[in-house]
Design a protein around this motif. Structure first.
Motif, mmCIF file in Angstrom:
data_model
loop_
_atom_site.group_PDB
_atom_site.id
_atom_site.type_symbol
_atom_site.label_atom_id
_atom_site.label_comp_id
_atom_site.label_asym_id
_atom_site.label_seq_id
_atom_site.Cartn_x
_atom_site.Cartn_y
_atom_site.Cartn_z
ATOM 1 N N PRO A 174 0.812 -1.232 0.000
ATOM 2 C CA PRO A 174 0.000 0.000 0.000
ATOM 3 C C PRO A 174 0.836 1.270 0.000
ATOM 4 C CG PRO A 174 -0.863 -1.585 1.592
ATOM 5 C CD PRO A 174 0.440 -2.140 1.102
ATOM 6 N N GLU A 175 2.046 1.204 0.583
ATOM 7 C CA GLU A 175 2.899 2.390 0.631
ATOM 8 C C GLU A 175 3.465 2.741 -0.742
ATOM 9 O OE1 GLU A 175 5.869 1.997 3.591
ATOM 10 O OE2 GLU A 175 4.440 1.763 5.250
ATOM 11 N N ARG A 176 3.419 1.782 -1.682
ATOM 12 C CA ARG A 176 3.921 2.053 -3.033
ATOM 13 C C ARG A 176 2.780 2.130 -4.038
ATOM 14 N NH1 ARG A 176 7.795 -2.157 -1.873
ATOM 15 N NH2 ARG A 176 6.840 -3.461 -3.472
ATOM 16 N N ARG A 177 1.601 2.448 -3.535
ATOM 17 C CA ARG A 177 0.441 2.537 -4.410
ATOM 18 C C ARG A 177 0.687 3.546 -5.540
ATOM 19 N NH1 ARG A 177 -4.607 0.861 -3.380
ATOM 20 N NH2 ARG A 177 -4.115 0.679 -1.146
ATOM 21 N N GLY A 178 0.365 3.150 -6.751
ATOM 22 C CA GLY A 178 0.553 4.011 -7.907
ATOM 23 C C GLY A 178 1.874 3.800 -8.613
#
Length: 336
Positions: free
Chosen positions: A265-269
């Motif tokens: 989730p911390e690297r979303r996108g």
């Protein structure tokens, strides 16, 4: 390569497994070293075809069609590599048990679950009658199946996938082994049942003190359960560390790229990392570093000399000539 300062429960040195294939030899495992400390969970992780399951079966002498060579397989102070089949049978199931990826293949379809567990107890512990029956009920209760008496009388085909796996774990624990080998035990299960099985294995480790060699291709699953992690590639360990060090400071390019390919989730996108190609065929392992044909950071020298697994401090080991170079740190750092 010790996982703990004390003598390891299981210590493997220079394991090689070769399958004959006509005029060729398939080297599935190539000089593997592995230590598992008592009471710990040791994750052995790698892609399909990397040699994980072959390693597990070699420990128990379950590869009759292969040529296995090893300097030593020391278990609880006893050398296993020179034992004959009758002596190995006394170890299998009694001191070392195994849980397989597809329990339906290893549960006898002609016998009820209760009978299969009682037979193991009779063979290894010499218990029968009401004593074996009571032990069977306790085992099913331990794995979360004790609330339904129908499980005792059920045939394997009458159980769900998760229930079959729990029954297989109950059988593996029937003699309270010192080491449990779990070979991809959650791969065929849905996410909810997978989490339940992982929780069950963790509780069993805490309650019984059983060491666990947990084999998986999924670093995310290994993160949830392991104390120590060894990464295997093309039949050799290429990185080993305690879980915290391996996930916070991975050193080998393969490990770093595996971690970068896990959704976070911390690297979303951001695009997930992709490792080009596949694990090399065991009949034609590349010269030099076996990962170099897929490694985006490989240099010409990587194809010439196979790097040894070496200590980089504080129980962390890795096999890569580029470790510590600024080019590798900057290149991989930008991908993770």
């Amino acid at each position: 390569m010790n996982s703990d300062r004390a003598a390891p429960l299981l210590s493997i040195r220079n394991l090689e497994v070769v399958f004959p294939a006509g005029d060729n030899a398939v080297r599935a495992v190539r000089g593997l070293d592995l230590d598992v400390a008592a009471g710990t969970v040791h994750g052995l992780v790698g892609e399909s075809g990397s040699g994980k399951s072959v390693t597990a079966r070699a420990i128990l002498g379950l590869l009759p069609s292969a040529h296995t060579r090893v300097d030593s397989i020391m278990f609880d102070g006893r050398e296993l590599s020179g034992l004959d089949e009758p002596a190995l049978r006394q170890v299998r199931g009694r001191e070392i048990s195994m849980v397989f990826q597809t329990p339906a293949r290893y549960l006898n379809p002609a016998y009820r679950i209760g009978r299969q567990i009682r037979e193991l107890i009779a063979v290894h512990l010499g218990e029968s009658g009401s004593v074996a029956a009571a032990r069977t009920r306790r085992l099913l209760d331990l794995v979360g199946l004790g609330g339904d008496e129908r499980v005792l009388r059920a045939y394997p085909h009458q159980l769900s996938g998760g229930m079959k796996q729990r029954a297989m774990i109950a059988m593996a624990l029937s003699c309270e082994p010192k080491l449990l080998i779990a070979d991809e035990p959650t791969t065929a299960l849905d996410v909810t049942i997978q989490r339940q099985i992982l929780g069950l294995l963790s509780r069993i480790r805490s309650r019984l003190g059983t060491a666990l060699l947990f084999i998986s291709h999924d670093l995310g699953v290994v993160h949830d359960i392991a104390d120590y992690v060894s990464v295997i590639y093309a039949g050799k360990i290429i990185e080993h560390a305690c879980k915290r060090k391996l996930f916070e400071s991975p050193l080998h390019p393969y490990t770093r790229l595996l971690l970068a390919s896990i959704p976070d989730p911390e690297r979303r996108g951001r695009r997930l990392a992709v490792i080009p190609g596949t694990v090399p065929d065991a009949e034609a392992t590349p010269s030099g570093c076996s990962f170099h044909p897929r490694c985006p950071f490989a240099e010409e020298e990587c194809a010439d000399v196979e790097p040894a697994l070496r200590s980089v401090g504080c129980g962390h080991y890795a096999a890569c000539r580029l470790i510590g170079t600024r080019a590798l740190d900057e290149a991989v750092g930008g991908r993770t």
